[in-house]
Scaffold this active site. Structure first.
Site, mmCIF file in Angstrom:
data_model
loop_
_atom_site.group_PDB
_atom_site.id
_atom_site.type_symbol
_atom_site.label_atom_id
_atom_site.label_comp_id
_atom_site.label_asym_id
_atom_site.label_seq_id
_atom_site.Cartn_x
_atom_site.Cartn_y
_atom_site.Cartn_z
ATOM 1 N N TYR A 127 -17.526 -1.196 0.220
ATOM 2 C CA TYR A 127 -18.747 -1.985 0.110
ATOM 3 C C TYR A 127 -19.598 -1.510 -1.061
ATOM 4 O O TYR A 127 -20.310 -0.508 -0.980
ATOM 5 C CB TYR A 127 -19.564 -1.902 1.398
ATOM 6 N N HIS A 130 -8.885 0.838 6.983
ATOM 7 C CA HIS A 130 -9.554 -0.374 6.512
ATOM 8 C C HIS A 130 -8.557 -1.353 5.890
ATOM 9 O O HIS A 130 -7.941 -1.068 4.857
ATOM 10 C CB HIS A 130 -10.619 -0.011 5.480
#
Length: 333
Positions: free
Chosen positions: A55, A140
């Site tokens: 992010y 992830h």
């Protein structure tokens, strides 16, 4: 805000703050707004905060860590993710990141689910967060890396958990099928499923949620389907899974909103309440870009959603029948 404690893992609040927007997802967010989003979430009772190196190429982690720095560490839960190493890339720092975040491309993401890659990733996350530990670590988006992620990746996380470095380990993905395989074959405590257990996509209901409940694996359900369920009426340019929403899905969202209005409920209020109706779900994780959005998420969580709404949606074939298990207390089911 009530906590829910998974069978294996730390206590989570029913509402978690997803920190992708703190990494400038799609557009810039100021430092002041990022701080305000975390402060307002905290004031609303949120104690679960989720981030990732992906992010904003580390920006989300840095901002979240700064925003939580004055909070008592024992009073909140933080999760981050591994699988994408951030490698300095000065040769591309003059341009913008091309993976959805409005930040300079001063790093490049390198997929790595090896033991060394995971340890290096976690070390970098702790530095950016300014913490000596995180509570939960997720693999992830290992969609194209099943072999390494399901062996070395999971084994490394379990080792960290067994050593007491982290409290719980899991996998976070935008699909349900591979998450189901991780629950079936590995020793994970939690999974984060993004967009696959919502009013618009029920694919996690087929296998993932029943198996997670059977195995005692907690489920964190993320997102408003990247925006399509975030407003009372979806706009014509709404997004779904980070892309322009197909017309048929906008029409379905409109049909859901029609039913919600008949019961005095907004579409986003129902979108938050829906995942929590399943007994496997321990938290709904929503993004916020500023204090107003954090407060709005908490207000939506608190809204009373009558059983008659779910009954009508099921009768119309818009959602599946409710699963067996306790209903959510507090008037939200």
């Amino acid at each position: 805000m009530r906590p829910r404690t998974p069978a294996r893992g730390p206590e989570l609040t029913e509402l978690g703050l997803g920190a992708a927007q703190l990494g400038n997802l799609f557009r810039e967010t100021s430092d002041a707004d990022a701080q305000g989003a975390v402060d307002a979430a905290w004031d609303s009772g949120v104690r679960y905060f989720d981030t990732a190196p992906h992010y904003g190429l580390g920006l989300s982690e840095r901002r979240l860590g700064a925003a939580l720095a004055r909070r008592p560490r024992a009073e909140y839960t933080v999760s981050t993710k591994v699988g994408r190493l951030l490698v300095p890339s000065p040769e591309t720092a003059h341009r913008q990141d091309d993976d959805g975040f409005a930040v300079p491309a001063s790093f490049r993401r390198v997929w790595d689910f090896s033991r060394d890659g995971i340890l290096r990733s976690l070390e970098g996350s702790l530095t950016r967060l300014g913490l000596d530990h995180v509570d939960i670590v997720y693999l992830h988006d290992p969609d194209d890396h099943w072999r390494q992620a399901s062996t070395t990746g999971v084994d490394t996380l379990v080792e960290l958990r067994d050593q007491g470095v982290v409290k719980a380990v899991g996998v976070g993905m935008n699909q349900a099928a591979m998450l189901t395989e991780f629950v079936r074959r590995s020793d994970v405590d939690l999974v984060m499923v993004a967009g696959r257990h919502t009013l618009l996509d029920h694919s996690a209901r087929d296998e993932l949620l029943p198996l997670a409940r059977e195995r005692g694996v907690g489920v964190a359900a993320a997102g408003y389907n990247s925006g399509l369920l975030a407003t009372d009426r979806p706009p014509s340019d709404a997004t779904y899974d980070y892309r322009p929403a197909p017309r048929e899905l906008i029409a379905r969202a409109d049909a859901l909103a029609d039913v919600c209005e008949r019961h005095g409920v907004t579409l986003p209020e129902a979108a938050i309440a829906y995942p929590l109706r399943h007994p496997a779900v321990v938290s709904v994780v929503l993004g916020a870009r500023d204090a107003r959005q954090s407060r709005t998420n908490a207000e939506r969580l608190a809204a009373r959603v009558p059983d008659a709404l779910w009954a009508e949606l099921a009768d119309l074939g818009l959602v599946p029948e409710a699963p067996d298990g306790p209903s959510v207390p507090g008037g939200r089911s």
